[in-house]
Design an enzyme around this catalytic site. Structure first.
Site, mmCIF file in Angstrom:
data_model
loop_
_atom_site.group_PDB
_atom_site.id
_atom_site.type_symbol
_atom_site.label_atom_id
_atom_site.label_comp_id
_atom_site.label_asym_id
_atom_site.label_seq_id
_atom_site.Cartn_x
_atom_site.Cartn_y
_atom_site.Cartn_z
ATOM 1 N N CYS A 9 10.085 1.196 2.304
ATOM 2 C CA CYS A 9 10.928 0.009 2.531
ATOM 3 C C CYS A 9 12.375 0.409 2.762
ATOM 4 O O CYS A 9 13.110 -0.282 3.451
ATOM 5 C CB CYS A 9 10.814 -0.938 1.342
ATOM 6 S SG CYS A 9 11.184 -0.158 -0.229
ATOM 7 N N TRP B 83 0.791 -1.224 0.000
ATOM 8 C CA TRP B 83 0.000 0.000 0.000
ATOM 9 C C TRP B 83 0.825 1.277 0.000
ATOM 10 O O TRP B 83 0.287 2.365 -0.132
ATOM 11 C CB TRP B 83 -0.975 0.035 1.174
ATOM 12 C CG TRP B 83 -0.469 -0.477 2.492
ATOM 13 C CD1 TRP B 83 -0.740 -1.696 3.033
ATOM 14 C CD2 TRP B 83 0.385 0.183 3.443
ATOM 15 N NE1 TRP B 83 -0.110 -1.836 4.250
ATOM 16 C CE2 TRP B 83 0.587 -0.698 4.529
ATOM 17 C CE3 TRP B 83 0.999 1.439 3.483
ATOM 18 C CZ2 TRP B 83 1.371 -0.379 5.640
ATOM 19 C CZ3 TRP B 83 1.786 1.761 4.572
ATOM 20 C CH2 TRP B 83 1.957 0.867 5.631
ATOM 21 N N ASN B 84 2.129 1.194 0.155
ATOM 22 C CA ASN B 84 2.823 2.469 0.394
ATOM 23 C C ASN B 84 3.025 3.310 -0.867
ATOM 24 O O ASN B 84 2.868 4.523 -0.828
ATOM 25 C CB ASN B 84 4.113 2.270 1.186
ATOM 26 C CG ASN B 84 5.109 1.384 0.486
ATOM 27 O OD1 ASN B 84 4.729 0.476 -0.243
ATOM 28 N ND2 ASN B 84 6.373 1.636 0.701
ATOM 29 N N LYS C 182 -2.632 -7.942 -8.337
ATOM 30 C CA LYS C 182 -3.396 -7.944 -7.078
ATOM 31 C C LYS C 182 -2.831 -6.822 -6.217
ATOM 32 O O LYS C 182 -1.808 -6.982 -5.551
ATOM 33 C CB LYS C 182 -3.192 -9.291 -6.388
ATOM 34 C CG LYS C 182 -4.275 -9.770 -5.428
ATOM 35 C CD LYS C 182 -4.732 -8.814 -4.375
ATOM 36 C CE LYS C 182 -4.063 -8.951 -3.037
ATOM 37 N NZ LYS C 182 -4.334 -7.813 -2.153
ATOM 38 N N GLU D 9 10.501 -8.300 -3.276
ATOM 39 C CA GLU D 9 11.017 -7.017 -2.769
ATOM 40 C C GLU D 9 10.428 -6.836 -1.381
ATOM 41 O O GLU D 9 9.236 -6.554 -1.252
ATOM 42 C CB GLU D 9 10.594 -5.864 -3.685
ATOM 43 C CG GLU D 9 11.184 -5.907 -5.078
ATOM 44 C CD GLU D 9 12.654 -5.507 -5.115
ATOM 45 O OE1 GLU D 9 13.216 -5.165 -4.058
ATOM 46 O OE2 GLU D 9 13.234 -5.568 -6.206
ATOM 47 N N LEU D 10 11.231 -7.010 -0.356
ATOM 48 C CA LEU D 10 10.681 -7.101 1.005
ATOM 49 C C LEU D 10 11.136 -5.923 1.871
ATOM 50 O O LEU D 10 11.501 -4.872 1.352
ATOM 51 C CB LEU D 10 11.071 -8.454 1.603
ATOM 52 C CG LEU D 10 10.736 -9.657 0.703
ATOM 53 C CD1 LEU D 10 11.194 -10.961 1.323
ATOM 54 C CD2 LEU D 10 9.259 -9.718 0.363
ATOM 55 N N GLY E 102 6.265 -6.528 -0.637
ATOM 56 C CA GLY E 102 5.501 -6.481 0.612
ATOM 57 C C GLY E 102 6.380 -6.846 1.783
ATOM 58 O O GLY E 102 7.613 -6.783 1.695
ATOM 59 N N GLY E 103 5.753 -7.263 2.856
ATOM 60 C CA GLY E 103 6.489 -7.596 4.073
ATOM 61 C C GLY E 103 7.188 -8.944 3.959
ATOM 62 O O GLY E 103 6.826 -9.780 3.124
ATOM 63 N N GLU F 79 11.295 -4.229 11.505
ATOM 64 C CA GLU F 79 10.799 -3.126 10.676
ATOM 65 C C GLU F 79 9.532 -2.545 11.293
ATOM 66 O O GLU F 79 8.547 -3.258 11.489
ATOM 67 C CB GLU F 79 10.502 -3.639 9.264
ATOM 68 C CG GLU F 79 10.144 -2.521 8.304
ATOM 69 C CD GLU F 79 9.750 -3.031 6.932
ATOM 70 O OE1 GLU F 79 8.979 -4.002 6.851
ATOM 71 O OE2 GLU F 79 10.210 -2.448 5.940
HETATM 72 P P1 NAP Z 1 2.030 -7.167 3.073
HETATM 73 O O1 NAP Z 1 1.074 -7.192 4.186
HETATM 74 O O2 NAP Z 1 3.088 -8.187 2.992
HETATM 75 O O3 NAP Z 1 1.128 -7.200 1.740
HETATM 76 C C1 NAP Z 1 1.691 -7.072 0.459
HETATM 77 C C2 NAP Z 1 0.717 -7.629 -0.559
HETATM 78 O O4 NAP Z 1 0.614 -9.053 -0.382
HETATM 79 C C3 NAP Z 1 -0.702 -7.086 -0.421
HETATM 80 O O5 NAP Z 1 -1.281 -6.921 -1.698
HETATM 81 C C4 NAP Z 1 -1.392 -8.223 0.347
HETATM 82 O O6 NAP Z 1 -2.787 -8.221 0.162
HETATM 83 C C5 NAP Z 1 -0.753 -9.424 -0.305
HETATM 84 N N1 NAP Z 1 -0.877 -10.667 0.462
HETATM 85 C C6 NAP Z 1 -1.137 -10.837 1.776
HETATM 86 N N2 NAP Z 1 -1.158 -12.172 2.086
HETATM 87 C C7 NAP Z 1 -0.882 -12.848 0.944
HETATM 88 C C8 NAP Z 1 -0.748 -14.225 0.612
HETATM 89 N N3 NAP Z 1 -0.902 -15.191 1.519
HETATM 90 N N4 NAP Z 1 -0.460 -14.559 -0.664
HETATM 91 C C9 NAP Z 1 -0.274 -13.607 -1.602
HETATM 92 N N5 NAP Z 1 -0.410 -12.278 -1.350
HETATM 93 C C10 NAP Z 1 -0.702 -11.897 -0.089
HETATM 94 O O7 NAP Z 1 2.775 -5.760 2.983
HETATM 95 P P2 NAP Z 1 2.151 -4.320 3.185
HETATM 96 O O8 NAP Z 1 1.851 -4.154 4.638
HETATM 97 O O9 NAP Z 1 1.063 -4.083 2.187
HETATM 98 O O10 NAP Z 1 3.386 -3.379 2.773
HETATM 99 C C11 NAP Z 1 4.392 -3.020 3.650
HETATM 100 C C12 NAP Z 1 5.603 -3.906 3.465
HETATM 101 O O11 NAP Z 1 6.058 -3.833 2.119
HETATM 102 C C13 NAP Z 1 6.782 -3.453 4.307
HETATM 103 O O12 NAP Z 1 7.386 -4.580 4.903
HETATM 104 C C14 NAP Z 1 7.742 -2.834 3.296
HETATM 105 O O13 NAP Z 1 9.086 -2.878 3.662
HETATM 106 C C15 NAP Z 1 7.477 -3.670 2.090
HETATM 107 N N6 NAP Z 1 7.899 -2.946 0.886
HETATM 108 C C16 NAP Z 1 9.020 -3.378 0.211
HETATM 109 C C17 NAP Z 1 9.456 -2.663 -0.903
HETATM 110 C C18 NAP Z 1 10.673 -3.094 -1.680
HETATM 111 O O14 NAP Z 1 10.801 -2.696 -2.830
HETATM 112 N N7 NAP Z 1 11.588 -3.882 -1.118
HETATM 113 C C19 NAP Z 1 8.761 -1.537 -1.326
HETATM 114 C C20 NAP Z 1 7.641 -1.128 -0.599
HETATM 115 C C21 NAP Z 1 7.210 -1.852 0.497
HETATM 116 P P3 NAP Z 1 -3.714 -7.480 1.274
HETATM 117 O O15 NAP Z 1 -3.374 -6.056 1.247
HETATM 118 O O16 NAP Z 1 -5.079 -7.754 0.805
HETATM 119 O O17 NAP Z 1 -3.391 -8.154 2.586
#
Ligand code: NAP
Length: 492
Positions: A284, A151-152, A175, A250-251, A228-229, A385
């Protein structure tokens, strides 16, 4: 109330479940739009459309030059609609309009860069130790790529995948985060107008554990490109392994921003602020661990604290606002819990540490810019984090000590170094275990610059020329030029 619909096979998809997911505006705390709660049937339809578009029809037979032209046309449309798309992002994620508009206005560069690269991917004719053979390589698309985004920065992080994968000739099912899907749905509507064939880019909104999991496990999916996370990333990695799918991950990060006593401190203080308080720390690459050489520790801690105290909290739509709300209600709760953890662990709260006591901010999900001193690297606040406006300041003695502390984390996404010494800049850049290192700057990204994590910050690289190979597979073709087939029982 605005409602947004998915796009599958070039058409908007009626909300089959009849259930909607509310999207709340992080500044007002009120529901401002809705997106469909997608079903596994929607996921099935999106994958079928992407699979068919990639296997037959105009996209499958299109020359890379024409693909590149479509990406250029898309870039023009993004430029035209940048204000609208950025406004949707701000309503959904509460980040500053100035930041989101800057990001959206920058997206066309990615599509033009990878559009230009589309017809420059060359295979090779191989030298051969077998004189009767003609051997060459081709780089072919993988097939259907599922893009899962957080979402960020929804459109920027989607673009880091989409521009390269489309240039390589793949098709996509997206998605987006359940919290911030609106801008993605509005953006994907532009593909038809740009002239992309139906089915090349599709969306399915919904919950990660339902839709994200269904897409990740689908047998027709060739690759999952995930941001994502780390906990979700590991679940995606495991699910993808069952089908032997390609993945890029990308975590998260716990990036060190390191200030030496020979640095220009005016710049370094601003670098520390931009590392953690820009985007309310929801980045991130946030420089959430500020490592400061002990001889200047007190001075830097004081200056960073005084600077952060001047940050203007407010409506993210206002130009004067410098720090906006946290994107989601649960995320604000998580940030506040980490603040409590830091206090329990004995860190000294130098600034903030609570929800602001201001009537005009009461409806939004704000947390004050927060700074902890006396942090040791073993504390949870230095290892986990937070993804919010919370800075930990950690002292170090010398270069070796800084390297040891900086690398003492499971993450390795980014790092910053502030120094006046070119020798030190090279030495530290080489020693830091991170995918991106900035020297005397922080938080710079580009379509030309590879981005990705070391260690548990991820797998694979986005952006830069090599990123296109993350969406290609190499085929080697052998053509026998000799008459007859030799002994069939031995390897040739
Ligand atoms: P998240 O909770 O891991 O969710 C990321 C995405 O994965 C969302 O679309 C989520 O859907 C989906 N998801 C959740 N459970 C899943 C599953 N079992 N199978 C497949 N997809 C699933 O992360 P967030 O809270 O949205 O974002 C914050 C995180 O992103 C932070 O840890 C940040 O460091 C990381 N991030 C990394 C980068 C990079 O480039 N390294 C850049 C930006 C952010 P829902 O939203 O519907 O749960």
């Amino acid at each position: 109330m605005q409602q947004f619909l998915n796009i599958v096979n070039g058409e908007t998809l009626a909300n089959g479940s009849g259930r909607w997911i509310d999207s709340e505006d992080p500044f007002t705390g009120k529901v401002w739009s809705q997106i469909p709660q997608g079903t596994t049937q929607d996921a099935e339809a999106a994958i079928a459309a992407a699979f068919d578009a990639g296997s037959s029809g105009p996209w499958a037979s299109m020359t890379p030059t024409v693909r590149g032209k479509l990406l250029h046309r898309l870039a023009d449309l993004i430029e035209r609609d940048a204000e609208k798309l950025a406004t949707l992002e701000v309503r959904d994620n509460g980040k500053l309009r100035a930041e989101m508009l800057g990001q959206v206005r920058y997206l066309p560069e990615y599509y033009r860069y990878f559009g230009g690269l589309a017809d420059k991917i060359e295979g090779g004719v191989l030298p051969s130790d077998k004189p009767d053979m003609f051997t060459y390589t081709r780089h072919e698309p993988l097939g259907v790529v599922v893009c899962i985004t957080p979402w960020n920065s929804p459109l920027l992080l989607l673009t880091w995948k989409l521009a390269a994968l489309l240039a390589a000739g793949n098709t996509a099912v997206i998605k987006p985060s359940e919290f911030t899907s609106a801008s993605t749905l509005a953006f994907v509507a532009l593909f038809k107008e740009a002239g992309f064939p139906n089915g090349v880019v599709n969306t399915v909104t919904g919950y990660g554990h339902e839709i994200g999991a269904a897409l990740t496990e689908h047998p027709k999916v060739a690759k999952v490109a995930f941001t994502g996370g780390d906990a979700t990333g590991k679940a995606v990695y495991q699910a993808a392994a069952k089908g032997m799918k390609h993945v890029s991950l990308e975590l998260g990060g716990k990036s060190p921003n390191i200030i030496f006593d020979d640095a220009n401190l005016d710049d370094a203080v601003k670098g520390a602020i931009s590392g953690i308080f820009a985007a309310s720390g929801q980045s991130c690459i946030a420089g959430s661990r500020l490592l400061v050489q002990r001889s200047i520790y007190k001075e830097v801690a004081q200056r960073v604290t005084e600077f952060a105290a001047t940050a203007q909290l407010g409506n993210p739509m206002d130009e004067a606002t410098q720090v906006g709300p946290i994107t989601t209600r649960p995320q604000r709760q998580k940030v506040l819990e980490y603040i409590a953890v830091a206090k329990d662990e004995g860190a000294t709260c130098l600034l903030g540490g609570k929800v602001p006591d201001r009537a005009d901010l009461a409806d939004g999900w704000f947390v004050e810019p927060t700074i902890f001193g006396d942090v040791t690297n073993a504390m949870r606040i230095a290892q986990e984090e937070v993804f919010g406006p919370v800075l930990s300041i950690i002292p170090f003695e010398d270069e070796e000590d800084a390297i040891r502390i900086a690398n003492d984390t499971i993450y390795g996404l980014a790092a910053g170094i502030w120094t006046g010494s070119i020798r030190r800049a090279f030495k530290m850049s080489n020693a830091l275990r991170a995918g991106t290192v900035w020297v005397n700057t922080y938080r710079a990204v580009s379509f030309m610059a590879p981005f990705g994590g070391y260690k548990q910050s991820g797998l694979g690289r986005e952006n830069g020329q090599d990123a296109i190979y993350e969406f290609l597979q190499t085929k080697c073709v052998w053509i026998n030029l000799a008459e007859g087939v030799p002994n069939p029982f031995v390897l040739r």
